[in-house]
Design a protein around this motif. Structure first.
Motif, mmCIF file in Angstrom:
data_model
loop_
_atom_site.group_PDB
_atom_site.id
_atom_site.type_symbol
_atom_site.label_atom_id
_atom_site.label_comp_id
_atom_site.label_asym_id
_atom_site.label_seq_id
_atom_site.Cartn_x
_atom_site.Cartn_y
_atom_site.Cartn_z
ATOM 1 N N MET A 150 44.664 30.376 29.604
ATOM 2 C CA MET A 150 45.390 29.201 30.089
ATOM 3 C C MET A 150 46.875 29.515 30.269
ATOM 4 S SD MET A 150 43.534 26.199 27.845
ATOM 5 C CE MET A 150 44.398 24.873 28.702
ATOM 6 N N GLY A 173 48.109 30.986 33.546
ATOM 7 C CA GLY A 173 48.294 30.115 34.700
ATOM 8 C C GLY A 173 49.753 29.812 35.005
ATOM 9 N N MET A 182 43.000 25.764 34.639
ATOM 10 C CA MET A 182 43.696 25.248 33.467
ATOM 11 C C MET A 182 43.119 23.901 33.030
ATOM 12 S SD MET A 182 47.585 26.377 34.541
ATOM 13 C CE MET A 182 48.348 25.899 32.992
ATOM 14 N N CYS A 217 40.568 23.203 29.297
ATOM 15 C CA CYS A 217 40.918 22.236 28.248
ATOM 16 C C CYS A 217 39.678 21.688 27.548
ATOM 17 C CB CYS A 217 41.721 21.072 28.838
ATOM 18 S SG CYS A 217 43.358 21.519 29.437
#
Length: 490
Positions: A99, A102, A194, A198
């Motif tokens: 993540m 990104g 991204m 999550c």
């Protein structure tokens, strides 16, 4: 008809454990979107260099030295990102590392899309390179650690497949979009990645390494399904991890230094095949060889071939085995590099040995009305075979083997080291490629890559173990004992 029962009918119907891979596939898809953007950003210069060369903005005009930096600085950023992954993987976890990648990716594409001078292009390429290095060091480890052994070979090739998809998307969009809009298009998969991550689980092995047993069990249950035998798998993983405490002195033992050296050398040889400079300068190479078809369409066609070959490799990964595909890959690369060497060496300098600047200044109509010469298709066919061979073995399998054979206790740091070595090598090759072409001719680097492919075949035969169908714990036991994959329970 009513159900009938007797004393022989069991009161409790015990169905065998059933593994469901649906959520696992979703988690892998979410992660490998980072590789899509990696493939997109890696080959970004291929359609952009000709567009800038033919553009009107003098601030963005580049000579050979600037083109070399524009093509190679991505790999320098990837080396820095790979070294960053060494610490991120074991500090914040594999998923969070992906993540984090990104952020420089989004920023780098934004800088390139709004570039007003050459330095902005370089900064944008460097930032996207950092993102690529982090994903290269994190995604294969994450995918390997969450995958079940029965599908790990197939899923282990997904990072390479999506990277190929990214490159193909760049080539295809380059046919219709101006180069600034290409940068904007690259933002989309990063944002989706991204958001999806999550909701995805952290690697169960990372949870266990941090002492979070309950979270590890919950993560494994989510990935395998509540009706699977996930507790047995959890116990095997925990026993393997808790019995290994990594010290610097451990690096002297065969179970640690041998798989690390194999992984590092494989990543070094992967780049020494010349795949990065070939992909980065693919369209300019086609300009230099003056083939009869439009270079931008040739690049897109090679991208399609690359995608097909990776899909074939994924389907064969858990059937044919890793070594068989590596041998096939090395042989195909050797044949194609040899044919490319012979063509560019024997063809008159007005065709095969054009410099980059001369080649880009030529239009596809350089010989209007001239008869089609089938021989000019040799570079296109050779490039297709090179890409096909690489994507069959030395592309995806080096990533997969890295994530399989590295010691579990040192996987985060060792994978970052592998990525760092890989991209430093890629930087040197990509930086030197155009200078060697200008000084000696296009055939010289292809001759060098031809020799390397022979070395790759020998290395596969002597050093690479077959890991098909083995758990990560069995593979580590092989290097610990030096002879057996079988783990004997105490």
């Amino acid at each position: 008809m009513a159900d009938r029962s007797d004393e022989a009918t069991p009161l409790i119907n015990k169905s065998p454990p059933r593994i469901r891979h649906g959520k696992l596939y979703l988690a892998v898809f979410s992660a490998v979107l980072g590789n899509f953007n990696f493939g997109f950003a890696l080959v970004f210069p291929s359609p952009v260099i000709p567009q800038l060369k033919q553009g009107d903005d003098t601030r963005l005009q580049m000579d050979v030295h600037q083109i070399s930096w524009f093509g190679s600085i991505f790999t320098l950023g990837a080396a820095a990102g790979g070294l960053s992954a060494m610490f991120l993987n074991d500090r914040v976890g594999r998923k969070i590392s992906i993540m984090i990648s990104g952020l420089p990716s989004v920023l780098g594409l934004l800088v390139m899309g709004s570039a007003q001078n050459f330095w902005m292009l370089l900064w944008g390429r460097f930032l996207t390179g950092i993102a690529g290095g982090i994903t290269a060091g994190s995604i294969p480890v994450y995918v390997s650690e969450i995958s079940h052994p029965s599908v790990r070979g197939m899923l282990g090739s997904c990072p390479q497949i999506t990277a190929v998809f990214g490159s193909l998307a760049l080539y295809a969009l380059g046919l219709i979009l101006p180069w600034r809009w290409l940068a904007v298009a690259g933002e989309v998969p990063v944002v989706i990645m991204m958001l999806l991550l999550c909701f995805m689980p952290t690697s169960p092995r990372f949870h266990i390494m941090k002492g979070n047993r309950a979270k590890a069990v919950k993560s494994l249950e989510w990935l395998r399904g509540p009706n699977s035998d996930y507790l047995t798998e959890f116990n095997k993983i925990e026993r393997s991890i808790t019995t290994q405490g990594v010290q610097w002195s451990d690096l002297r033992t065969t179970s640690y230094y041998k798989p690390i050296l194999i992984s590092v050398f494989m990543r070094f040889l992967q780049q020494m095949t010349g795949i990065t400079p070939i992909l980065v300068y693919l369209e300019p190479i086609f300009h230099m060889t003056a083939i009869s078809l439009e270079p931008k369409y040739d690049a897109a066609l090679v991208g399609v071939v690359r995608l097909i070959s990776v899909a074939i490799a994924a389907s064969l990964m858990d059937k044919a085995g890793r070594k068989a595909l590596l041998f096939t890959s090395g042989f195909l690369i050797y044949i194609a590099m040899l044919s490319m060497t012979m063509y560019t060496h024997q063809t008159p300098c007005s065709q095969g040995n054009l410099t980059l600047t001369e080649g880009l200044n030529m239009s596809s109509e350089v010989h209007p009305g001239a008869a089609f010469d089938p021989k000019t298709l040799i570079p296109l066919i050779s490039a297709m075979v090179i890409i096909f061979g690489y994507a069959m073995g030395w592309g995806p399998i080096t990533w997969l083997l890295m994530s399989e054979i590295l010691p579990l206790g040192a996987r985060g740091v060792a994978s970052g080291l592998c990525v760092g070595v890989s991209w430093v090598t890629a930087f040197v090759l990509t930086q030197l490629f155009m200078h060697v072409v200008v000084a000696y001719g296009l055939y010289v680097p292809f001759l060098f890559f031809c020799v390397v492919s022979v070395v790759n075949i020998i290395f596969t035969a002597k050093c690479v173990p077959e890991t098909k169908g083995r758990t990560l714990e069995e593979i580590e036991n092989y290097f610990r004992t030096g002879r057996s994959f079988t783990i004997h329970d105490p």
